[in-house]
Design a protein around this motif. Structure first.
Motif, mmCIF file in Angstrom:
data_model
loop_
_atom_site.group_PDB
_atom_site.id
_atom_site.type_symbol
_atom_site.label_atom_id
_atom_site.label_comp_id
_atom_site.label_asym_id
_atom_site.label_seq_id
_atom_site.Cartn_x
_atom_site.Cartn_y
_atom_site.Cartn_z
ATOM 1 N N ARG A 119 0.796 -1.217 0.000
ATOM 2 C CA ARG A 119 0.000 0.000 0.000
ATOM 3 C C ARG A 119 0.834 1.275 0.000
ATOM 4 O O ARG A 119 1.939 1.315 0.554
ATOM 5 C CB ARG A 119 -0.949 0.006 1.206
ATOM 6 N N TYR A 156 0.066 5.855 -0.201
ATOM 7 C CA TYR A 156 -0.966 6.888 -0.225
ATOM 8 C C TYR A 156 -0.743 7.791 -1.437
ATOM 9 O O TYR A 156 0.324 7.734 -2.060
ATOM 10 C CB TYR A 156 -1.002 7.690 1.078
ATOM 11 N N LYS A 173 -10.984 2.611 -7.601
ATOM 12 C CA LYS A 173 -11.653 2.169 -6.390
ATOM 13 C C LYS A 173 -13.113 1.845 -6.687
ATOM 14 O O LYS A 173 -13.657 0.845 -6.214
ATOM 15 C CB LYS A 173 -11.569 3.260 -5.315
ATOM 16 N N SER A 217 -9.228 1.569 0.043
ATOM 17 C CA SER A 217 -8.487 2.647 0.701
ATOM 18 C C SER A 217 -8.813 2.654 2.191
ATOM 19 O O SER A 217 -9.868 2.205 2.609
ATOM 20 C CB SER A 217 -8.867 3.992 0.081
ATOM 21 N N LYS A 222 -4.434 8.669 3.171
ATOM 22 C CA LYS A 222 -5.366 7.675 2.663
ATOM 23 C C LYS A 222 -4.562 6.651 1.873
ATOM 24 O O LYS A 222 -4.097 6.930 0.766
ATOM 25 C CB LYS A 222 -6.381 8.361 1.752
ATOM 26 N N TYR A 223 -4.402 5.494 2.469
ATOM 27 C CA TYR A 223 -3.604 4.457 1.822
ATOM 28 C C TYR A 223 -4.444 3.590 0.897
ATOM 29 O O TYR A 223 -5.534 3.159 1.242
ATOM 30 C CB TYR A 223 -2.942 3.574 2.882
ATOM 31 N N TYR A 224 -3.892 3.320 -0.270
ATOM 32 C CA TYR A 224 -4.578 2.479 -1.248
ATOM 33 C C TYR A 224 -3.884 1.128 -1.352
ATOM 34 O O TYR A 224 -2.666 1.048 -1.312
ATOM 35 C CB TYR A 224 -4.576 3.152 -2.619
#
Lengths: 129, 129
Positions: A38, A40, A69, A76, A88-90
């Motif tokens: 992950r 951001y 998303k 996220s 905001k981590y994806y």
DNA sequence: CACTATACATTGCTATACGAGGTATGAAGC
DNA sequence: GCTTCATACCTCGTATAGCAATGTATAGTG
């Protein structure tokens, strides 16, 4: 604010076509940046800048991330930063990984075709075939 | 007339992203097809279909050719065909050749960056760095 | 309490591919 | 000499997408 760059000094057409090369490949690049774990938003931008030749603006990455998303290709989660604004981590979902594999294969084919086409230009010789 | 293809049976999203890969690269491909000599519109389409992986519609190639011509990257001349409709042959100008060389180099860099990025995906390993 | 840095988000503009539909030319069939 | 067909070029309308510009929130620094 940040982001100012050359606003309209003169550079305007010089790399117009070059920009077009990147169009469409950015979704794939965004997914690829998350392959090993992950990241951001801004981190993705920096990652791509380092690991490839892509320099994308914030106004580019966020719409892409939202799109991906919405397609269920990534998720996220907000994470409190030790200092500063929360991030905001994806992360890639399994469908996301699968899609990226397909995209990577398609890219290989596409890229190969174009490279073959450009070979004579780069070597200043006749068409291969 | 011609051209009908799948109008809206079902296939509509399946290769949506794949189409995006081609965006922007088409100008370069059109120029590249003329590298070894002049070709006319439909012939360019067939050429690209054979020598690369690109399948473009007529509504795509003609605007591109006009754009490139307006930029002085290529010239055109009507040629009476032995039989049938006269053909408009396009040829690279010297500026066109020069531009194509630049594009080819940019493509190499761009393509290399993306390939590096996708390498771990294709090999299912960690990022190469 | 400014000032700055970091991070996410959105709006508006522009460029572009391409589906759909159209025109022009000439050859072949009846 | 029509009609039909094949070849070739052209154009309009639409959807998509990148991205510059701009805004907001959070929190550390002097």
């Amino acid at each position: 604010m940040a982001r100012l760059k050359l606003q309209s000094e003169e550079a305007e057409q010089p790399d117009r076509w070059e920009a077009q090369l990147r169009k469409g490949a950015l979704e794939m690049a965004a997914l690829a940046s998350l392959w090993r774990g992950r990241l951001y938003g801004l981190e993705i931008i920096r990652f791509l800048e380092v690991h490839s030749q892509l320099v994308l603006a914030e106004g580019t990455i966020y719409p892409i991330l939202n799109r991906l998303k919405a397609e269920g290709l990534l998720t996220s989660e907000w994470v409190e930063a030790v200092a500063g604004h929360p991030r905001k981590y994806y992360s890639l979902t399994e469908p996301g990984r699968q899609r990226l594999r397909l995209m990577a294969e398609a890219w290989t084919g596409f890229s190969g075709g174009l490279s073959r086409l450009l070979e004579p230009v780069l070597t200043e010789k006749e068409i291969s075939q």
